[in-house]
Design a protein around this motif. Sequence first.
Motif, mmCIF file in Angstrom:
data_model
loop_
_atom_site.group_PDB
_atom_site.id
_atom_site.type_symbol
_atom_site.label_atom_id
_atom_site.label_comp_id
_atom_site.label_asym_id
_atom_site.label_seq_id
_atom_site.Cartn_x
_atom_site.Cartn_y
_atom_site.Cartn_z
ATOM 1 N N TRP A 64 -88.839 31.605 -28.557
ATOM 2 C CA TRP A 64 -87.804 32.597 -28.791
ATOM 3 C C TRP A 64 -86.407 31.958 -28.783
ATOM 4 C CZ3 TRP A 64 -86.910 36.792 -31.135
ATOM 5 C CH2 TRP A 64 -85.733 37.481 -30.909
ATOM 6 N N GLU A 68 -83.896 32.199 -31.700
ATOM 7 C CA GLU A 68 -82.693 32.965 -31.389
ATOM 8 C C GLU A 68 -81.430 32.243 -31.862
ATOM 9 O OE1 GLU A 68 -80.865 35.341 -27.572
ATOM 10 O OE2 GLU A 68 -81.888 33.447 -27.222
ATOM 11 N N LEU A 71 -81.069 33.293 -35.381
ATOM 12 C CA LEU A 71 -80.858 34.734 -35.505
ATOM 13 C C LEU A 71 -79.477 35.157 -35.012
ATOM 14 C CD1 LEU A 71 -84.367 36.017 -34.360
ATOM 15 C CD2 LEU A 71 -83.471 35.924 -36.694
ATOM 16 N N CYS A 72 -78.900 34.383 -34.093
ATOM 17 C CA CYS A 72 -77.561 34.713 -33.581
ATOM 18 C C CYS A 72 -76.496 34.651 -34.679
ATOM 19 C CB CYS A 72 -77.172 33.787 -32.437
ATOM 20 S SG CYS A 72 -77.902 34.253 -30.871
ATOM 21 N N HIS A 77 -75.548 39.632 -30.872
ATOM 22 C CA HIS A 77 -76.194 38.901 -29.785
ATOM 23 C C HIS A 77 -76.770 39.848 -28.734
ATOM 24 C CE1 HIS A 77 -77.154 35.456 -27.371
ATOM 25 N NE2 HIS A 77 -76.559 36.013 -26.331
ATOM 26 N N ASP A 79 -78.372 42.608 -29.225
ATOM 27 C CA ASP A 79 -79.720 42.999 -29.642
ATOM 28 C C ASP A 79 -80.734 41.899 -29.322
ATOM 29 O OD1 ASP A 79 -78.726 45.382 -30.660
ATOM 30 O OD2 ASP A 79 -78.412 44.524 -32.659
ATOM 31 N N LEU A 80 -80.331 40.657 -29.506
ATOM 32 C CA LEU A 80 -81.227 39.542 -29.247
ATOM 33 C C LEU A 80 -81.379 39.272 -27.752
ATOM 34 C CD1 LEU A 80 -79.949 37.118 -32.013
ATOM 35 C CD2 LEU A 80 -81.960 38.585 -32.085
ATOM 36 N N THR A 84 -84.466 38.312 -24.867
ATOM 37 C CA THR A 84 -84.339 37.148 -23.989
ATOM 38 C C THR A 84 -84.431 37.555 -22.523
ATOM 39 O OG1 THR A 84 -82.930 36.076 -25.629
ATOM 40 C CG2 THR A 84 -82.879 35.183 -23.391
ATOM 41 N N SER A 116 -87.350 46.125 -33.514
ATOM 42 C CA SER A 116 -86.271 45.297 -34.030
ATOM 43 C C SER A 116 -86.290 45.132 -35.534
ATOM 44 C CB SER A 116 -86.303 43.926 -33.352
ATOM 45 O OG SER A 116 -86.072 44.067 -31.976
ATOM 46 N N MET A 120 -82.860 44.412 -37.329
ATOM 47 C CA MET A 120 -82.674 43.084 -37.891
ATOM 48 C C MET A 120 -83.124 42.987 -39.341
ATOM 49 S SD MET A 120 -83.932 40.720 -34.783
ATOM 50 C CE MET A 120 -83.634 41.173 -33.101
#
Length: 128
Positions: A64, A68, A71-72, A77, A79-80, A84, A116, A120
């Motif tokens: 992850w 991540e 994806l950031c 951030h 949402d991510l 985490t 998500s 996303m």
Amino acid sequence: MKKGITVLIIFIITIAFGILELIAVRNTLTEMETVIVTLYDKYEDNEEDISIYYDEITLVKEFWEKKEKWLCFLFNHRDLSTITDSINRLQAYTKNNDYDNSVCELSLLREYSTKSYHIMGFNIHNIL
């Protein structure tokens, strides 16, 4: 005429970027969901000693964190970080052999990975 071609090229690039984004997100979330479901089944089969799965949770965390980073660039951030934080709690619960809380976190992670998609997924806000 040149302005029209420029707008068309920008539009095509935007759509292509959106499609690549969608594919990357789907692959990441699908892989996460598959791993989470597998872990959930393992936890249910071995309620007495779930601490043996600590290394597997560490691998999920590493996976992850690697995803991540990319994806950031695309998403909020906050949402991510929800995912985490849940993985971090799961790791602690697993280490402490806390079955009930671990199963709750696994359920939450599964929900986050399916929920998500709409956060996303392909939308103009994420592209811009």
